[in-house]
Design a protein around this motif. Sequence first.
Motif, short mmCIF file in Angstrom:
data_model
loop_
_atom_site.label_atom_id
_atom_site.label_comp_id
_atom_site.label_asym_id
_atom_site.label_seq_id
_atom_site.Cartn_x
_atom_site.Cartn_y
_atom_site.Cartn_z
N MET A 1 0.78 -1.13 -0.10
CA MET A 1 -0.08 0.04 0.06
C MET A 1 0.78 1.23 -0.11
O MET A 1 0.21 2.28 -0.33
CB MET A 1 -0.92 -0.11 1.19
N GLU A 2 2.12 1.15 0.60
CA GLU A 2 2.89 2.29 0.65
C GLU A 2 3.87 2.43 -0.60
O GLU A 2 4.63 3.53 -1.07
CB GLU A 2 3.72 2.35 1.82
N ASN A 3 3.82 1.56 -1.55
CA ASN A 3 4.60 1.50 -2.75
C ASN A 3 3.91 2.54 -3.96
O ASN A 3 3.01 2.15 -4.39
CB ASN A 3 4.73 -0.05 -3.38
N SER A 4 4.51 3.48 -4.30
CA SER A 4 3.98 4.51 -5.49
C SER A 4 4.15 3.77 -6.69
O SER A 4 3.20 4.09 -7.51
CB SER A 4 4.63 5.63 -5.41
N TRP B 1 0.69 1.58 -6.95
CA TRP B 1 -0.43 2.59 -7.36
C TRP B 1 -0.42 3.24 -8.63
O TRP B 1 -1.43 3.38 -9.19
CB TRP B 1 -0.52 3.76 -6.35
N ASN B 2 0.90 3.42 -9.28
CA ASN B 2 0.87 3.99 -10.68
C ASN B 2 0.36 2.80 -11.63
O ASN B 2 -0.33 3.45 -12.28
CB ASN B 2 2.26 4.41 -11.09
N PHE C 1 -1.77 0.51 -10.82
CA PHE C 1 -3.12 0.31 -10.55
C PHE C 1 -3.89 1.22 -11.36
O PHE C 1 -4.78 0.79 -12.06
CB PHE C 1 -3.17 0.26 -9.19
N LEU C 2 -3.29 2.75 -11.38
CA LEU C 2 -4.26 3.67 -12.02
C LEU C 2 -4.16 3.60 -13.59
O LEU C 2 -5.11 3.80 -14.22
CB LEU C 2 -3.53 4.94 -11.62
N LEU D 1 -0.89 -3.32 -14.22
CA LEU D 1 -0.88 -3.89 -13.29
C LEU D 1 -0.24 -5.37 -13.42
O LEU D 1 0.32 -5.93 -12.70
CB LEU D 1 -2.38 -3.88 -12.42
N THR E 1 0.42 -8.39 -3.19
CA THR E 1 0.17 -7.88 -4.56
C THR E 1 -0.91 -8.54 -5.39
O THR E 1 -1.85 -7.89 -6.03
CB THR E 1 1.43 -7.66 -5.25
N SER F 1 -4.53 -7.24 -6.35
CA SER F 1 -4.85 -7.07 -7.70
C SER F 1 -6.07 -7.61 -8.36
O SER F 1 -6.75 -7.36 -9.24
CB SER F 1 -3.70 -7.44 -8.58
#
Length: 292
Positions: free
Chosen positions: A66-69, A72-73, A75-76, A227, A262, A266
Amino acid sequence: MRIKSSIGSRIFDSFNVIGLCLFSVLIMLPVVNVVSASFSSEQALTKSRVSFWPVDFHYGNYEAVMENSVFWNAFLVTICVVVMGTLTNLVLTVSAAYPLSRRFLRGRKPILMGILFTMIFQAPLIPTYLLIKNLNLMDSIWALFVPMACGAFNVMLCMTFLRVNVPEELLEAAKVDGMSEYGIVAKIVVPLSMPIIMTLMLFSAVSLWNNYMLALLYITEARLRPLQLYLYQLISQGNMMEYADVIDTATSSSPIGIQMATVVISTLPIVVVYPFIQKHFIKGALLGSIKE
């Protein structure tokens, strides 16, 4: 009135239910193992002590993810691809299926034969790659859904549904009342086709969410990784560079545990969304499979 079943029928039903239950359990065992591993400690995973229940239960692996940018990139990027690709697929599929479902369309049979041809003979990989490159779609988000923008199977399924469930008499009555073709599609065809539209939306969204082959072929920039490509590099290639500091400083986190966490995160969006559209999916798949 309840019909009494024979002894043979009841025995068959019993074995059928038992067999399906056992099959369901076998399917769920790998899922349970992945979830259990995501909540287990590094020592338990290293010593292979995790089976179907977490060992040394903790949330460290999920906190690291959750703290990994970078996660999240990715994921978006996947969310954008799914939304844009699904909308494009629905618009193109309905736009192609509606005229093909009308028997008076000139040249209908050759067009259908062309669509069926693409279902049997798909374009080879190298010409497709050269086409994407010549269209300047390399390293762009368009390359992640444009090759899947409209599928022949979806068009045939939607066309069959429209032909069976949207009678031509209704459309002719709307034309007599002065409604245009665009108005007919927007106010009559689309509302009556919600079951098949929800089915196609599920097909398209799941395919785009799980697809990593397009990204593997056409994406080289890290910021555009979806992802599934991120998961591929994380698990198959063991690329844990962005988690190096977390694993060194937090003993509760481990490479295998982070990989499993992960995978769970996902998969979660599809699992959450599916129950809400399941009834539309079943209805649309059944009605769209009926032929006159």
